[in-house]
Design an enzyme around this catalytic site. Sequence first.
Site, mmCIF file in Angstrom:
data_model
loop_
_atom_site.group_PDB
_atom_site.id
_atom_site.type_symbol
_atom_site.label_atom_id
_atom_site.label_comp_id
_atom_site.label_asym_id
_atom_site.label_seq_id
_atom_site.Cartn_x
_atom_site.Cartn_y
_atom_site.Cartn_z
ATOM 1 C CD GLU A 140 24.686 -88.685 42.664
ATOM 2 O OE1 GLU A 140 23.685 -89.480 42.481
ATOM 3 O OE2 GLU A 140 24.471 -87.839 43.805
ATOM 4 C CB CYS A 190 28.289 -78.707 40.095
ATOM 5 S SG CYS A 190 28.444 -78.889 41.698
ATOM 6 C CB CYS A 230 31.484 -84.740 52.940
ATOM 7 S SG CYS A 230 32.297 -83.000 53.680
ATOM 8 C CB CYS A 251 26.889 -79.810 57.044
ATOM 9 S SG CYS A 251 28.319 -78.978 56.619
ATOM 10 C CB CYS A 260 25.129 -81.518 53.629
ATOM 11 S SG CYS A 260 25.804 -82.140 52.014
ATOM 12 N N GLY A 317 31.443 -83.478 48.871
ATOM 13 C CA GLY A 317 32.844 -83.366 49.488
ATOM 14 C C GLY A 317 33.110 -81.971 49.885
ATOM 15 C CD GLU A 318 35.534 -78.213 52.478
ATOM 16 O OE1 GLU A 318 34.419 -77.904 52.744
ATOM 17 O OE2 GLU A 318 36.503 -77.422 52.273
ATOM 18 C CB SER A 361 32.113 -74.032 47.439
ATOM 19 O OG SER A 361 31.496 -73.978 48.514
ATOM 20 C CB SER A 391 29.667 -72.968 52.990
ATOM 21 O OG SER A 391 29.940 -73.215 51.556
ATOM 22 C CG ASP A 415 15.563 -70.962 48.787
ATOM 23 O OD1 ASP A 415 15.492 -70.034 49.512
ATOM 24 O OD2 ASP A 415 14.371 -71.097 48.147
ATOM 25 C CB CYS A 465 23.391 -76.817 46.943
ATOM 26 S SG CYS A 465 24.193 -75.767 45.703
HETATM 27 C C1 LIG Z 1 27.614 -79.435 48.989
HETATM 28 S S1 LIG Z 1 28.657 -78.236 49.351
HETATM 29 C C2 LIG Z 1 30.354 -78.555 48.613
HETATM 30 C C3 LIG Z 1 31.382 -77.682 48.992
HETATM 31 C C4 LIG Z 1 31.988 -77.439 50.233
HETATM 32 N N1 LIG Z 1 31.999 -78.660 51.123
HETATM 33 C C5 LIG Z 1 31.015 -76.491 51.159
HETATM 34 O O1 LIG Z 1 30.233 -76.853 51.903
HETATM 35 O O2 LIG Z 1 31.062 -75.313 50.724
HETATM 36 C C6 LIG Z 1 28.129 -76.774 48.214
HETATM 37 C C7 LIG Z 1 27.245 -75.949 48.648
HETATM 38 O O3 LIG Z 1 26.128 -76.705 49.172
HETATM 39 C C8 LIG Z 1 25.572 -76.048 50.288
HETATM 40 N N2 LIG Z 1 24.436 -76.971 50.812
HETATM 41 C C9 LIG Z 1 24.902 -78.110 51.439
HETATM 42 N N3 LIG Z 1 23.778 -78.767 51.530
HETATM 43 C C10 LIG Z 1 22.775 -78.012 51.245
HETATM 44 C C11 LIG Z 1 21.275 -78.246 51.355
HETATM 45 N N4 LIG Z 1 20.782 -79.094 51.788
HETATM 46 N N5 LIG Z 1 20.645 -77.279 50.542
HETATM 47 C C12 LIG Z 1 21.174 -76.239 50.178
HETATM 48 N N6 LIG Z 1 22.490 -76.032 50.065
HETATM 49 C C13 LIG Z 1 23.252 -76.984 50.532
HETATM 50 C C14 LIG Z 1 26.563 -75.826 50.942
HETATM 51 O O4 LIG Z 1 26.449 -74.926 52.246
HETATM 52 C C15 LIG Z 1 27.559 -75.182 50.164
HETATM 53 O O5 LIG Z 1 27.606 -73.723 49.839
HETATM 54 S S1 SF4 Z 2 30.008 -81.159 51.320
HETATM 55 FE FE1 SF4 Z 2 30.086 -79.149 52.030
HETATM 56 S S2 SF4 Z 2 27.771 -79.040 52.786
HETATM 57 FE FE2 SF4 Z 2 28.255 -81.213 52.776
HETATM 58 S S3 SF4 Z 2 28.827 -82.105 54.736
HETATM 59 FE FE3 SF4 Z 2 30.750 -81.585 53.348
HETATM 60 S S4 SF4 Z 2 31.405 -79.522 54.002
HETATM 61 FE FE4 SF4 Z 2 29.057 -79.803 54.809
#
Ligand SMILES: C[S@@+](CC[C@H](N)C(=O)[O-])C[C@H]1O[C@@H](n2cnc3c(N)ncnc32)[C@H](O)[C@@H]1O
Ligand code: SF4
Length: 352
Positions: A99, A114, A121, A125, A128, A171-172, A203, A226, A300, A345
């Site tokens: 996506e 984006c 991933c 987390c 997520c 993904g990371e 990020s 993050s 948020d 996000c």
């Molecule tokens: C999806 S991550 C992808 C990039 C990378 N993996 C990271 O964690 O920075 C992008 C941003 O979304 C934030 N994020 C992840 N899950 C979220 C959620 N459920 N609500 C809001 N932000 C979220 C992460 O902390 C990060 O700053």
């Molecule tokens: S995409 Fe970013 S926020 Fe989601 S699990 Fe991976 S590292 Fe964590």
Amino acid sequence: MDRADDGGPFDPRDRPIPELIARAEAVGAPAEAPRRLLSAILQHGEHDPAAWNRRFHVPRRLVADWPPLPRLALERVETSAADGFQKLLFRTADAMAVETVLIPLHKPGAVSVCLSSQVGCPMACAFCATARMESRRNLATWEIVDQWVQARDLARSQGRRVTGTVFMGMGEPFLNYDRVMRAGDLLRCPFGGALSAKAMTVSTVGLVPEIDRFTRERRTMRLSISLGAATDEKRAMLVPVASRTPVAEVMAAARRHAEARRQRVMLSYVCIDGLNVGEDDAEAIGRLVGDTPVRFDLIDVTDPTGRFRPPSAEALAAFRDALTRHLGQPVVRRYSGGADIQAACGTLAGTG
Ligand SMILES: C[S@@+](CC[C@H](N)C(=O)[O-])C[C@H]1O[C@@H](n2cnc3c(N)ncnc32)[C@H](O)[C@@H]1O
Ligand code: SF4
């Protein structure tokens, strides 16, 4: 996890730009041939080698016998009724969901893309949705670049212009470092995506060796780290895999980056009611960051499962106030839109 770069036909979207230049030299093509080819693909969205010579004067001897470049299949486009965010759902050749989100910017007609760097991933987390996807693999460089080209073409068809790009989708990115950097180079190249490096952000959840590599290589994209939380105990709960590295080490790498760049490093922080937005959290953030120059972005949490809730307006205001006292550096609220179509996000999971 990794099935990219599988030795198929040469794909200029998949290889470092110098390799394309060397190939052109080897067949005696003129110096402008690689530029024309990249422009045909990335700027004009032409993926059929038969048209490269006819329309863009790419010499046949450079691209003879190349098959048409593969594309991601665009299955669906959804538009948020709330804020105009758009989500593109792609399907890869091995049936994986990817996506991509088009984010409207303040400037009228301008959008940011984006991009996803992986399917799923492994960083796990807690908040997520991407982490809960069962399928997982790195995306090939061309799969990252093609998300961008197709999103850009959609924006163009709506009379809008892509002025920025963030690697903040599924993904990371630093687990797929080489391919993400290669995609960044193609999107920055004046004959490719022609984006300014300042308009591109990668990020990461905080992989220290890759942050240091990014700094050492003087990568010009902006970096956002993050945090999840400011103590190792809370990070163990919220960002369990990333927390295997003590947060002080992540912050030390952030400081090295800020010093090398001579600019603030962006820290992003997902705000979760009752978990990481108390006075004690602000105090821990202040202690952790110290005098490292940062910009602190608050997001948020969006969680369709209802397990994690964003703080109320009052709780968030109190947290910002506490951050002013304990951190004393710029704090910005990052809007994460498209919640009604699961484009926010951390909600991308190929299911919405
Ligand atoms: C999806 S991550 C992808 C990039 C990378 N993996 C990271 O964690 O920075 C992008 C941003 O979304 C934030 N994020 C992840 N899950 C979220 C959620 N459920 N609500 C809001 N932000 C979220 C992460 O902390 C990060 O700053
Ligand atoms: S995409 Fe970013 S926020 Fe989601 S699990 Fe991976 S590292 Fe964590």
